[in-house]
Design a protein around this motif. Structure first.
Motif, mmCIF file in Angstrom:
data_model
loop_
_atom_site.group_PDB
_atom_site.id
_atom_site.type_symbol
_atom_site.label_atom_id
_atom_site.label_comp_id
_atom_site.label_asym_id
_atom_site.label_seq_id
_atom_site.Cartn_x
_atom_site.Cartn_y
_atom_site.Cartn_z
ATOM 1 N N UNK A 1 1.816 7.427 -1.784
ATOM 2 C CA UNK A 1 1.677 6.068 -2.330
ATOM 3 C C UNK A 1 1.960 5.047 -1.233
ATOM 4 N N UNK A 2 3.024 5.315 -0.447
ATOM 5 C CA UNK A 2 3.339 4.408 0.664
ATOM 6 C C UNK A 2 2.174 4.310 1.644
ATOM 7 N N UNK A 3 1.579 5.481 1.910
ATOM 8 C CA UNK A 3 0.465 5.525 2.861
ATOM 9 C C UNK A 3 -0.699 4.690 2.333
ATOM 10 N N UNK A 4 -1.013 4.847 1.045
ATOM 11 C CA UNK A 4 -2.105 4.086 0.439
ATOM 12 C C UNK A 4 -1.834 2.584 0.530
ATOM 13 N N UNK A 5 -0.579 2.200 0.278
ATOM 14 C CA UNK A 5 -0.252 0.774 0.301
ATOM 15 C C UNK A 5 -0.383 0.213 1.711
ATOM 16 N N UNK A 6 0.039 1.029 2.678
ATOM 17 C CA UNK A 6 -0.088 0.558 4.060
ATOM 18 C C UNK A 6 -1.545 0.424 4.476
ATOM 19 N N UNK A 7 -2.348 1.407 4.038
ATOM 20 C CA UNK A 7 -3.776 1.363 4.376
ATOM 21 C C UNK A 7 -4.413 0.145 3.728
ATOM 22 N N UNK A 8 -4.015 -0.117 2.461
ATOM 23 C CA UNK A 8 -4.596 -1.255 1.751
ATOM 24 C C UNK A 8 -4.234 -2.567 2.446
ATOM 25 N N UNK A 9 -3.030 -2.610 3.043
ATOM 26 C CA UNK A 9 -2.597 -3.803 3.751
ATOM 27 C C UNK A 9 -3.443 -4.105 4.975
#
Lengths: 421, 168
Positions: B74-82
Motif C-alpha cells: 500500500x505504501x508503495x502504491x501511494x508513493x507511486x501515485x505521488x
C-alpha cells in the motif's frame, strides 16, 4: 527379553517417538511420549540402567548448554538485537540487493552457528522478510537464504544443530576439537551456498531497492550494556570451548547475567525465560539418547555397517556424507544421524562422524522431507496452497546440496590431515 | 483510455515514467500491486516445524500479525501515485502474482509492465517467469518497458555460422 525382540521394540518405540514429535497431537511436548518410552526400554532390560545413566550424564552438560543458548537467543530477541541487526543490514546494503545478500549470509551463518538453527528460523527469518520488503527488494532470495543456511551453516559447533549434539557424545570429540575440525567445512559450505544463490536468484538480485534507509525500520534503542554482555557471553563460550573448559558454564553464566538484567528492566518475565529454556524439549533429547542406545546396541548396526564405507580417505568420507544425505532425505535427519553415527564411528572414527553430520545438515535442503522441519512445512504448504513452488525449492537444492557436500567433505578431509586425527 | 499499471518492487519507477510518456491525458489509470504470499509462507513453514517449539506461539512469532507485504504494498502504491500529477486509482491484490495481474488486465485498453529478469542482454531471459506469463497471456495491449536503458544490440549472440540444414 531376547536380543531381536529388544531391537524391534526399541525401533518401534523410536519411530513412534519421532512420529509423535512430528505430529505433536494436541500440541503436547515431544517429551510426553519420549520419556515413558525411554523408561520402558530400560525397564525391559533392552538398555541396562547403568548404560542409560552414563548416557544421560554424558548428554546432560550438552543439554544444559542447549537450554542456556535457547535462553540467550530469547534474551537477544527481547533486547531487540535481531531487529537491530535487520536495520544495520538494510543500512549497510544501501539499497543494493547483492550487498544485502552478502550481509545476510554473514549474519545468518554466525547466528546459526552460535545461537543454533532455531534462532535463525524463528527469530531471524521474520526480521529478514521485513527488512528486504521494507527496503523495496523482492524478499524471496533472502527468505530462502535463511532457511537454507539454518541447515547448512549449522555444521560449525555442537550447539548449532540438534544432530551435532546427538553425534558429539557418540563421537567422543571435545567441543573445541569438533569446532576446529568443522571450521573450514563451514566456511566452504557457506561460500558454495552464496555462489549458488547469486546465480540462482540473479534476476531478483539485479533489481535495485529504492529505499536505502527504510522508513520505520529503526528499532527500539538497544542497550549498549546488554549488547556487550551478550557479545562477551558468545565470545566467552567460544573461548571456553577452545580452552577446553565446558562452554556450558560460560553460556549459563552469560544467560544468568543478561537474564537478571532483563528481568530487572522488565524486558521479559521469569515465565517467558523458563518457557524459552524449553525444559520438556531438553528431557526429550535425553530420552532420545537412551532410546537410540536401545537400537544401536542391538544387532541392527551390523547389518547396516556393510554399506558404510570404511576409513577416512577422501572417497570414504564423501561416500559417508552422501549416504547420510540420502538417508536424511529418505527418512529424516534425526533418525539418520542416530542410525549412522555409531556405524561411521566404527568405520572411520570421529572424522567419519563429522562427515555424517555434513551429510545430515546439508542434505535436508534437497527436498521438502529432508528434515522434521521440512516434513511439517510440506503439510503447512498443502494446508494453505501457497505460491511456494516445490519445483523451485528442489531446483535450488539440486544446485547447492551436491556442491556443498563435496566442498564441505573435502575441506573436512583437509582439516583432519592438518590437525591430525 | 483505461490503463492498468503493474507496480512491483524494483521496477515500478520505470512504469510510472511510462505513464507520463505514453498515456494520453484524461485516461483512467489504475496502479496494481500484488502481495506475493510465497516468501511469507516460506518463513512460516520453516518455523512451524521446528522440534521443541511450542507450535502455535512459534508460528505467530515467525509470521507477523499484520501482513507486512500488504502494508508495504500500500505504501508503495501511494508513493507511486505521488509521482504522477493526475489522479490514479490504487488496487491491491493478494495471491499468485501473474494470475492476479492477468485477471485485472481483462477489459483494460493498455497494460504497462517492466522487464524484471536478467537484463544484461537483450533476449527472452530479460523477463522473469511471472512477467513472461503475464506477457504471454495478457488479454489487452501491453507496453513493456526497460527499467533502465536497454542493453546494446551487440548483446544478442551472433547467428549460428551455418544455418541448420534441412534433411534432404
Amino acid at each position: 527379553m531376547t536380543q531381536p525382540m529388544g531391537t524391534i521394540l526399541a525401533m518401534v518405540l523410536l519411530l513412534g517417538v519421532l512420529g509423535f514429535a512430528v505430529a505433536r497431537p494436541w500440541n503436547l511436548p515431544e517429551a510426553v511420549l519420549a520419556v515413558p518410552a525411554a523408561g520402558v526400554v530400560v525397564a525391559l532390560g533392552v538398555v541396562e540402567p547403568g548404560r542409560a545413566f552414563s548416557e544421560i550424564s554424558t548428554l546432560l552438560p550438552v543439554v544444559a548448554f542447549l537450554a542456556a543458548v535457547l535462553v540467550l537467543s530469547h534474551l537477544c530477541h527481547a533486547e531487540g538485537l535481531f531487529a537491530a541487526a535487520g536495520a544495520l543490514m538494510a543500512r549497510g546494503a544501501g539499497g543494493s540487493p547483492q550487498r544485502l545478500l552478502v550481509l545476510l549470509f554473514g549474519v545468518a551463518s554466525v547466528v546459526t552457528a552460535v545461537l543454533s538453527l532455531d534462532a535463525t528460523v524463528v527469530l531471524l527469518t521474520p526480521v529478514v522478510l521485513a527488512t528486504a520488503t521494507r527496503a523495496g527488494m523482492r524478499p524471496k532470495p533472502y527468505v530462502y537464504a535463511t532457511t537454507h543456511l539454518a541447515n547448512s551453516a549449522s555444521v560449525l559447533m555442537p550447539i548449532s544443530n540438534l544432530t551435532n549434539l546427538l553425534a558429539l557424545t557418540a563421537s567422543g570429540l571435545s567441543f573445541a576439537r569438533f569446532t576446529a575440525l568443522m571450521a573450514l567445512p563451514w566456511v566452504g559450505i557457506v561460500a558454495v551456498e552464496y555462489l549458488v544463490f547469486r546465480r540462482f536468484f540473479a534476476s531478483e538480485l539485479s533489481l535495485g531497492g529504492d529505499r536505502p534507509l527504510p522508513r520505520g525500520s529503526d528499532p527500539q534503542r538497544v542497550s549498549a550494556v546488554t549488547t556487550a554482555f551478550v557479545c562477551a557471553t558468545l565470545a566467552g563460550f567460544v573461548l571456553a570451548a577452545l580452552l577446553g573448559v565446558p562452554p556450558a558454564w560460560a553460556a549459563a553464566a552469560g544467560a544468568l547475567i543478561v537474564g537478571v538484567r532483563a528481568l530487572a528492566r522488565r524486558q521479559t518475565t521469569a515465565a517467558s525465560l523458563l518457557a524459552a529454556a524449553n525444559l520438556p524439549f531438553c528431557l526429550f533429547v535425553l530420552a532420545l539418547g537412551v532410546l537410540v542406545l536401545g537400537v544401536t546396541d542391538s544387532g541392527l548396526g551390523a547389518q547396516l555397517a556393510r554399506i558404510v564405507p570404511t576409513g577416512t580417505s577422501l572417497p570414504a568420507l564423501l561416500g559417508i556424507a552422501t549416504l547420510a544425505a540420502v538417508v536424511a532425505n529418505l527418512l529424516n535427519n534425526l533418525p539418520a544421524v542416530l542410525l549412522l553415527t555409531p556405524l561411521a564411528l566404527a568405520a572411520g572414527g570421529p572424522v567419519a562422524c563429522l562427515a555424517v553430520l555434513i551429510g545430515v545438515n546439508v542434505g535436508p535442503n534437497l527436498t521438502y522431507v529432508g528434515s522434521l522441519a521440512t516434513l511439517l512445512w510440506r503439510r503447512v504448504l498443502r494446508e494453505h496452497d501457497t505460491g511456494v513452488s516445490v519445483g523451485e525449492f528442489s531446483r535450488l537444492g539440486a544446485w547447492s546440496v551436491p556442491a556443498a557436500l563435496v566442498v564441505g567433505t573435502s575441506l573436512l578431509w583437509i582439516s583432519a590431515l592438518m590437525l591430525g586425527e | 483510455m483505461d490503463v492498468l499499471v503493474w507496480i512491483a518492487e524494483g521496477t515500478w519507477q520505470a512504469c510510472v515514467e511510462a505513464v507520463a510518456l505514453h498515456v494520453p491525458p484524461g485516461s483512467a489509470v489504475t496502479f496494481l500491486h500484488v502481495a506475493e504470499p510465497a516468501p511469507r509462507e516460506l518463513a512460516r513453514g520453516a518455523g512451524s516445524g521446528l522440534l521443541g517449539a511450542p507450535r502455535r506461539r512459534s508460528r505467530d512469532r515467525v509470521v507477523p500479525e499484520t501482513d507486512l507485504a500488504e502494508q508495504l504494498g500500500r505504501e508503495l502504491l501511494e508513493r507511486a501515485a505521488g509521482r504522477v500529477g493526475a489522479p490514479v486509482s490504487l488496487l491491491q491484490r493478494r495471491g499468485r502474482v501473474e494470475r492476479e495481474v492477468v485477471a485485472e488486465a481483462a477489459g483494460k485498453d493498455l497494460l504497462i509492465l517492466a522487464r524484471d529478469g536478467d537484463r544484461r542482454r537483450l533476449g527472452p531471459r530479460s523477463l522473469a517467469p511471472a512477467t513472461r506469463f503475464v506477457l504471454d497471456h495478457a488479454p489487452c495491449t501491453t507496453l513493456l518497458v526497460w527499467p533502465e536503458p536497454a542493453p546494446h544490440l551487440s548483446s544478442i549472440p551472433p547467428p549460428p555460422a551455418h544455418p541448420p540444414q534441412r534433411p534432404s
